[in-house]
Structure formats: structure tokens, C-alpha cells
Design a protein around this motif. Structure first.
Motif: not given
Length: 477
Positions: A275-289
Motif C-alpha cells: 500500500p505504501t512506498a514506506f512498506l515497500a522499502d521496509l519489507l524485504k522479499p525473501i524466498a523461504t522454500g
């Protein structure tokens, strides 16, 4: 005939590859390529071709001592010809290989022969020469005891993404493991807070490690999978500005050519609609399996910001179209979580299984994925899993001899290999539904019909009081 084994050529036979068709197995007229005049026969009064046929029928666990008979026997036992004949005869054996972290922060591989229930310790991985990315221009450093994942991801990820120098308890922790073409592969890992590119191969025929072509980029905690006889490395973390950063890139290794090639990066499409650019910068995508299932690679994904993990389903890679697509919603949302957001699974005889802890601290349940209905179904309950919250991993999953196996610690801290009877459970289900239990089964206090036969049995144990489980693979030779 009178073929005889040459001592002079014993050093080169391990690298020779002999391809003999099925119809020629019992009609070998030519002398064995490992024979020449001046050396005794493998077995007196028998041509070496017949001797190889005899050796190929013996259990593989016997080869450890048979190599001590003579240099000629050792050369024959580590020859590719012997294992080619084993394949022709249908006498190959599938072994389980387990990576453990033991006391003094050391990492050791053990192989289990499930038929004899005997364990074999693999050679320690050799030292690795590499260039420290933070000190380019200096001489290469030599590190020892290359290992696999050595610390919990929960403890690891808190040092990701902008925190310098917080992770360096051991060299090479965070390596990924894969098995392909009859060999084990150990990929990357961390050393001095830098992700490594190195790749090591264990050859069970030679019982030795060797260094292979490195990956295109340093990776730690990446996920591996096998598709079309190729090894894929997806995601992970690498060193970037200000610390470690997550990766969306992926690459593939062809064991026939020894070359790594790039494939399209994971889009992480769910991460693009925050929803926000802030969250996009804060939350980092990772592969978990990741798992290979129905001819494609299924990669589960999360968004991370310590100490929070947000599951966002996952994506699927299709090698034919060389493209990614969204994972089915039910598959991603129902995939059982192992610990710290990681999702572990295994495909056995075409079925995708995962293990999910119950409300009890000493049991878990087996879930199987229903592809047609895009749901996870509870298949079996009461699988014994001890409370190992302080361990590297509470359990591992493996497909061995066509059966689902769970590797865990028992109440006495022994490493225990359990064979779980899921095939008879599937066979006993009604034709209308392949799943005898639904998600209502499993909670404490509830009951359901169970077959009289034991749902699981212990096939092997070994002392594991000072060991933590890290990873496992199977090889058929």
C-alpha cells in the motif's frame, strides 16, 4: 579372454566413463578398459569382466573394506564402469545423506544405508580459497571446514539488510545443499559477512570432495531444486551497500557441462502491490522454500522485517517457457511453516508432503497437497517430533526408497530416521477422496479412525546428543 587389471592405469579409471547397453551386459567380448598384461586378475581364474559383474551385485556398504584388498580392487571399486554395471543390473542402492552441526561448531556429513542400517561418515570438506570481497586486492584467504547452514534463520535475518558486521560466528554458514547426477553439491554461504560464490561437489564413487565452477554471484541461504536434471539456485542474500541484501535473481547449473547460466529473476509480484512506498522499502522479499513438483519449481516467498514475516504465497518457474507465474493461492497460504518463516516440503512418488507441528510439543502431522482442489489436506497425525526449539532444525524431510521419511531427534537426543506409512494410507482411502482426513482432524481431544498398523517406524538411529540437524539429501548409486 584372460583380462587383467592394470595397476598403472588405476589412477585414471575414476574419470573414465563407460557406457554399455543393456543387451551387451552379459555379452562383453572385449577386454575391460582397466586391464592390461603384467597385473593379477581381480578374482583368480575369472576374466575381469565377470569379476566386475560379481562386485556390482554386492551391497555398496561392503565397498569400504573391499578397497583395502589391493590397489587393483580399489581401482575397480572407484571406477565408473562398476557403477554403470550396477545401474544395468538394477542393483543400485538409495542412501540418505544428512548434514549435522556437532560440538565445537563443526559440520559433518553422514550417509545412511537404510538396508543394513549402517552409517558412514563422509570426508570433511577441504579448505576453500576465495577473495574477501571487503578486501579486494589482498591475497586470497584459505578457510577450513566448509559447512552448510549453521545458525537459525531467525537469528540470521535480524542481521540482514543494512546491519554491518553482525553475522560472522562461523565461516560458510548458510550454505545450500542439492543432489544431482549422483553427487552432492554445497553452494555458497557466508564468511566474514560476505556471501560466497563457491560450489563444492561430493562424489560418492571416489568418496571425495572437489571444487566446481562458482555461481555468478555470492549467495547465502538460497534455495535449491532439481528440474530436468539441472540444479537451480534461487534467492538468498548477498553483500551489498551497507550490509547484506536479499536476492530475487536465480541461476541454473548443468552437471554435464559444469556451467552456470542465468534465468529470469523472481518478480515477487505480491511485493509490488504494497500500500505504501514506506512498506515497500521496509519489507524485504525473501524466498523461504522451494520444491520440484509436477515438472516445475514452486518457490514460497515472504516479506521480512525483523522480527516479522509476512507470507505472500509464492511463484512458480516453468523451464519450458523460462518464465515465472504466481503460485496457486491455496498452495501458498496453506503451506506449513517450519520455523522463522521457512517452509519445508518433499515430493515423493509425485505427491507433495509437508510436516506441521500440532498443539502438542512432541508430535506433528503430515499434510499432502491436493493439486486439483488447491488445498492442503491432513493425511496423518501423531508423528513423533521432540521439542527441539534450541536446535538448528527440529526435523528434516526426505523421500527415500519411495517412502516419506522424517529425520528428527527422539526423547533421548538420538538422531532418528522415521519411515512414515503414507502410501498405504492413500491406497486405503475411498475412491471419491484420496485424503482420509480433513483439516478438522488433529487437534487435541479429537479422534479419528486410524489404521491398525503403525503409522511410522524407526529405521535407524545414531547418537546425536551434541548434534543439530541442518540438511539432508538422497543419492541412488
Amino acid at each position: 579372454m584372460g583380462a587383467i587389471l592394470s595397476v598403472n592405469k588405476s589412477r585414471s579409471v575414476a574419470s573414465e566413463i563407460f557406457e554399455v547397453s543393456q543387451s551387451e551386459t552379459c555379452k562383453r567380448q572385449k577386454l575391460s578398459p582397466i586391464s592390461c598384461e603384467g597385473s593379477p586378475r581381480l578374482i583368480p581364474s575369472l576374466p575381469d569382466e565377470i569379476s566386475i559383474q560379481i562386485l556390482a551385485r554386492l551391497p555398496r556398504i561392503c565397498y569400504l573394506k573391499m578397497k583395502l584388498v589391493s590397489r587393483a580392487w580399489k581401482a575397480a571399486i572407484v571406477s565408473a564402469e562398476l557403477f554403470s554395471v550396477r545401474k544395468e543390473l538394477g542393483s543400485t542402492e538409495e542412501w540418505l545423506y544428512i548434514l549435522m552441526k556437532v560440538e565445537d561448531e563443526k559440520f559433518l556429513w553422514y550417509a545412511l544405508d537404510p538396508l543394513s542400517r549402517r552409517w558412514q561418515r563422509l570426508p570433511t570438506m577441504p579448505g576453500v580459497s576465495f577473495e574477501d570481497e571487503s578486501r579486494k586486492g589482498l591475497a586470497a584467504l584459505r578457510m577450513w571446514n566448509v559447512v552448510g547452514s549453521s545458525i537459525k534463520i531467525a537469528d540470521t535475518v535480524r542481521g540482514w539488510l543494512g546491519k554491518k558486521g553482525t553475522l560472522d560466528p562461523l565461516p560458510f554458514h548458510g550454505s545450500a545443499v542439492g543432489a544431482i547426477n549422483g553427487s552432492l553439491y554445497v553452494l555458497g554461504g557466508l564468511s566474514k559477512a560476505s556471501a560466497m560464490r563457491c560450489v563444492w561437489q561430493y562424489n560418492p564413487i571416489l568418496n571425495a570432495w572437489s571444487e566446481m565452477s562458482p555461481m555468478s554471484i555470492g549467495r547465502a541461504f538460497c534455495k535449491t531444486g532439481i528440474l530436468n536434471n539441472k540444479l537451480y539456485a534461487v534467492g538468498g542474500v548477498t553483500k551489498g551497500r551497507g550490509g547484506l541484501t536479499s536476492l530475487q535473481s536465480a541461476e541454473v547449473f548443468d552437471p554435464r557441462t559444469g556451467v552456470w547460466s542465468g534465468i529470469p529473476s523472481m518478480p515477487f509480484s505480491k511485493a509490488q502491490v504494497l500500500p505504501t512506498a514506506f512498506l515497500a522499502d521496509l519489507l524485504k522479499p525473501i524466498a523461504t522454500g522451494m520444491t520440484s513438483y509436477r515438472g516445475r519449481l514452486f518457490v514460497t516467498q515472504s516479506l521480512y522485517c525483523w522480527p516479522f514475516f509476512v507470507d505472500v504465497g509464492g511463484e512458480v518457474y516453468d523451464a519450458e517457457s523460462n518464465s515465472w507465474d504466481d503460485m496457486p493461492t491455496g498452495m501458498g497460504e496453506g503451506w506449513p511453516v517450519k520455523q522463522a518463516g521457512t517452509k519445508l516440503s518433499v515430493t515423493v512418488e509425485g505427491e507433495l508432503y509437508a510436516l506441521e507441528p500440532t498443539s502438542s510439543i512432541d508430535s506433528a502431522r503430515v499434510k499432502v497437497y491436493d493439486y486439483q482442489n488447491d488445498t492442503w489436506k491432513v493425511l496423518l497425525g501423531d508423528i513423533p517430533i521432540s521439542d527441539t526449539s534450541n536446535s538448528e532444525s527440529s526435523y528434516l524431510l526426505a523421500g527415500l526408497l519411495g517412502e516419506l521419511h522424517v529425520i528428527t531427534k527422539d526423547a533421548n537426543n538420538n538422531i532418528t530416521v522415521l519411515q512414515v506409512d503414507v502410501r498405504s494410507h492413500l491406497a486405503s482411502s475411498s475412491s471419491s477422496s484420496p485424503f482420509p482426513f480433513d483439516d478438522s482432524f488433529k487437534e487435541e481431544g479429537e479422534s479419528a479412525a486410524k489404521p491398525e498398523a503403525c503409522l511410522w517406524r524407526v529405521i535407524a538411529t545414531r547418537n546425536g546428543s551434541s548434534a543439530d540437524l541442518v540438511s539432508c539429501q538422497t543419492l541412488d548409486l
